[in-house]
Scaffold this motif. Structure first.
Motif, PDB file in Angstrom:
ATOM      1  N   GLN A 204      -8.232   8.628   6.669  1.00  0.00           N
ATOM      2  CA  GLN A 204      -7.133   8.943   7.588  1.00  0.00           C
ATOM      3  C   GLN A 204      -7.441  10.199   8.404  1.00  0.00           C
TER       4      GLN A 204
ATOM      5  N   CYS B 276       0.188   3.126   8.031  1.00  0.00           N
ATOM      6  CA  CYS B 276       0.577   4.473   7.631  1.00  0.00           C
ATOM      7  C   CYS B 276       0.961   5.301   8.855  1.00  0.00           C
TER       8      CYS B 276
ATOM      9  N   THR C 281       5.074   7.237   3.648  1.00  0.00           N
ATOM     10  CA  THR C 281       4.108   6.519   2.823  1.00  0.00           C
ATOM     11  C   THR C 281       4.156   7.093   1.420  1.00  0.00           C
TER      12      THR C 281
ATOM     13  N   PHE D  68      -6.716   2.615  -2.506  1.00  0.00           N
ATOM     14  CA  PHE D  68      -6.029   1.359  -2.222  1.00  0.00           C
ATOM     15  C   PHE D  68      -6.250   1.004  -0.756  1.00  0.00           C
ATOM     16  N   THR D  69      -7.305   0.240  -0.481  1.00  0.00           N
ATOM     17  CA  THR D  69      -7.753  -0.117   0.865  1.00  0.00           C
ATOM     18  C   THR D  69      -8.288   1.107   1.614  1.00  0.00           C
ATOM     19  N   HIS D  70      -7.575   2.204   1.526  1.00  0.00           N
ATOM     20  CA  HIS D  70      -7.953   3.466   2.154  1.00  0.00           C
ATOM     21  C   HIS D  70      -8.854   4.256   1.196  1.00  0.00           C
TER      22      HIS D  70
ATOM     23  N   SER E  30       0.821  -1.208   0.000  1.00  0.00           N
ATOM     24  CA  SER E  30       0.000   0.000   0.000  1.00  0.00           C
ATOM     25  C   SER E  30       0.857   1.261   0.000  1.00  0.00           C
TER      26      SER E  30
ATOM     27  N   VAL F  58       1.261   4.200  -4.720  1.00  0.00           N
ATOM     28  CA  VAL F  58       1.405   2.813  -5.158  1.00  0.00           C
ATOM     29  C   VAL F  58       2.279   2.693  -6.418  1.00  0.00           C
TER      30      VAL F  58
ATOM     31  N   GLY G 149      -2.322  10.199   3.802  1.00  0.00           N
ATOM     32  CA  GLY G 149      -2.279   8.819   4.288  1.00  0.00           C
ATOM     33  C   GLY G 149      -1.847   7.909   3.155  1.00  0.00           C
ATOM     34  N   ILE G 150      -2.476   6.749   3.049  1.00  0.00           N
ATOM     35  CA  ILE G 150      -2.173   5.855   1.933  1.00  0.00           C
ATOM     36  C   ILE G 150      -2.839   6.460   0.691  1.00  0.00           C
ATOM     37  N   VAL G 151      -2.036   7.055  -0.177  1.00  0.00           N
ATOM     38  CA  VAL G 151      -2.586   7.833  -1.298  1.00  0.00           C
ATOM     39  C   VAL G 151      -2.875   6.973  -2.532  1.00  0.00           C
ATOM     40  N   GLY G 152      -2.363   5.737  -2.545  1.00  0.00           N
ATOM     41  CA  GLY G 152      -2.737   4.784  -3.589  1.00  0.00           C
ATOM     42  C   GLY G 152      -2.437   5.275  -4.990  1.00  0.00           C
TER      43      GLY G 152
END
Lengths: 267, 284
Positions: free
Chosen positions: B234, A74, A80, B26-28, A54, A83, B178-181
């Motif tokens: 997030q 995260c 982070t 992506f999940t987030h 992720s 992807v 956060g998880i920006v994917g």
């Protein structure tokens, strides 16, 4: 310590955790690999770099994530990234020392299937597919695999080549232009396996405490090769077991989550 | 120029039957509220694109709205399989769907190529992998400088990208943290876009390197508090892991799935999402 009670599952996770070192940069698959990597971090390898696909780099979750993208990964990461960056700069760029994978089906040359059982166009069971694994298998410097042994999982012929291990064995990886080592270690609930240096066929090198050669053969769909000097895996220490069980308990509590009644409840 | 719209108006004016639509996250930050509105409006014959189909495509596929799915990991993360997707692939229920399957690396590269205006993505991948034998959109290309053989896939250029973000300012600039994917890539690769956000603020307070989509890259913005549930946002609310676990049982049975969708999606409205994240809030 061998008098301690432990499950085959616990032995698998702990044996896998011991294979990881402080300097490793590990691309972590979800499930059994994630548990092993975090036990390593919480015991002998506190500075190991754990990376989840992720985009989280250098993550240190308090509890095990359910998915590869839980918020805690995260929150506790050094950084982070997106992807595309994760797959291009970090994995394809050759910065991962260990790719840690699970599998649904595995053959004697450590080729992995997580795509379909049966024919691809008319599958008996449609599995999730490869996700990051096809490139984790070719771009990580080495690959470790962890999964439970069963006749369903350890098969003579996999139904689909999701991720390339050693192909037909020998120098098959080099012949198709792959420069990395590929699978170098398989940790199961019963044993530790390594590929033969020449043929690349997976060979049992260490039996977990109490496991016999017959137990191994009974759960594998091909005739198993054993190392001449077969070792016994040291049983989990009290400290290793405590770290693993505490982690599982924190995970259980974390996944229980909220207890508020509300609309849209699926349960 | 981003327009602020009610979700139902954004969906009806931007997504049409037969479109290719990428719902990313992506999940987030998975844009569940938009997918539910698509289901309510019965927009069908869709080509849906997404790295991790997740529950959001299990629902769209199970409702029979999907003609083709382009994807790289069709599981319920940490739980198991997507049972509605399986039923469609294995038994053609409620209809057959066409699959175009890739690896994560290929999908991520293909979105990036789309955002960059290139016709293809090039990567070192699919080596020894079976997908290139079943997906004609995976080809190889020889590097003109080194002679290395590399994998090539076509760029992704969806008709519509749909994402959920944390917040937008009053001009319509959007912040993702956060998880920006692959959300930024998906929006820039697409012809049109819908962005749902948790809130509208006077100032994004974004640091200089934050993931921001300028207002002129977004077609429509809709405020839907909780709009990612059961995924998370997030700093706003956590992932509803229990919901993911419980979904496995709902999706396992056709009748139970249909009655659940009827009650919780078809007969519901967008404002239920704010109730669904009650108790999941995190301290900002």
């Amino acid at each position: 310590m061998s008098t301690l009670d432990f499950t085959p599952d616990e032995m698998m996770t702990i044996a896998a955790s011991r294979a990881l070192g402080n300097d490793d940069v590990c691309f972590v698959g979800i499930g059994a690999p994630s548990a092993a990597c975090n036990v390593a971090r919480l015991t002998h390898a506190p500075d190991i770099t754990l990376i989840y696909e992720s985009g989280t780099i250098g993550t240190a979750p308090e509890a095990l994530p359910l998915s590869i993208g839980d918020g805690e990964l995260c929150d506790t990461a050094l950084t982070t990234v997106s992807v595309p960056e994760m797959f291009r700069y970090w994995l394809q760029g050759g910065r991962i020392s260990i790719g840690f994978l699970g599998a649904a089906q595995l053959d004697r040359f450590a080729n992995i299937n997580t795509t379909v059982i049966g024919d691809y166009d008319a599958p008996k069971t449609r599995l999730p597919g490869g996700g990051g694994a096809p490139e984790i298998a070719s771009s990580s410097q080495e690959v470790y695999i962890t999964m439970k042994q069963s006749k369903r999982g350890f098969v003579d012929k996999i139904d689909f080549f999701t991720s390339f291990g050693h192909g037909e064995g020998g120098d098959h990886r080099q012949r198709i232009g792959i420069k990395t080592k590929g699978p170098t270690l398989l940790i199961t609930d019963l044993a530790i396996w390594k590929p033969d240096p020449e043929t690349k066929e997976l060979t049992v090198v260490s039996l977990h405490p109490g496991v016999t050669k017959d137990d191994i053969q009974a759960t594998v769909g091909w005739t198993v090769k054993f190392a001449d000097k077969l070792e016994e895996t040291p049983a989990p220490t009290a400290d290793e077991l405590k770290v693993l069980r505490d982690l599982k308990e924190r995970t259980r509590i974390a996944h229980e989550g909220r207890k508020v009644e509300r609309k849209g409840e699926v349960a | 120029m981003a327009k602020f719209l009610e979700l139902k108006d954004a969906v009806s004016s931007i997504i049409s039957s037969g479109d290719s639509v990428a719902f990313e996250g992506f999940t987030h930050l998975i844009p569940h509220a938009v997918a539910h509105e698509v289901i309510r409006q019965g927009i069908d014959e869709l080509t849906v694109i997404r790295m991790t189909p997740d529950l959001i495509y299990d629902q769209l596929v199970g409702m029979g709205l999907v003609k083709k799915m382009i994807f790289s990991y069709a599981g319920n993360p940490g739980v198991g399989l997507l049972r509605r997707v399986r039923d469609a692939v294995e038994n053609s229920w409620p209809r057959s769907i066409e699959l175009e399957e890739h690896s994560h690396a290929a999908m991520a590269n293909a979105y990036e190529a789309g955002a960059a205006g290139l016709p293809l993505a090039v990567m070192r991948g699919y080596m020894g992998a079976g997908l290139k034998d079943v997906n004609p959109n995976i080809k190889s290309i020889t590097c003109p400088f080194s002679g290395e053989e590399l994998a090539a896939v076509p760029a992704l250029r969806p008709d519509v990208a749909v994402i959920h973000a944390l917040k937008a300012d009053r001009k319509g600039n959007v912040l993702i943290e956060g998880i920006v994917g692959v959300q930024k890539e998906a929006v820039l690769a697409a012809k049109r876009s819908i962005v749902t956000v948790e809130e509208i603020v006077d100032d994004l307070e974004a640091h200089p390197n934050a993931c921001v989509l300028p207002h002129w890259t977004v077609t429509a913005i809709c405020v839907v508090k909780g709009g990612a549930h059961p995924s998370y946002a997030q700093g706003y609310y956590g992932r509803d892991n229990n919901y993911y676990i419980a979904w496995d049982k709902v999706a396992a049975d056709r009748d139970r799935f249909q009655s659940w969708m009827q009650e919780n999606v078809v007969a519901a409205s967008t404002n239920v999402f704010s109730e669904r994240v009650e108790g999941l809030e995190v301290n900002q």
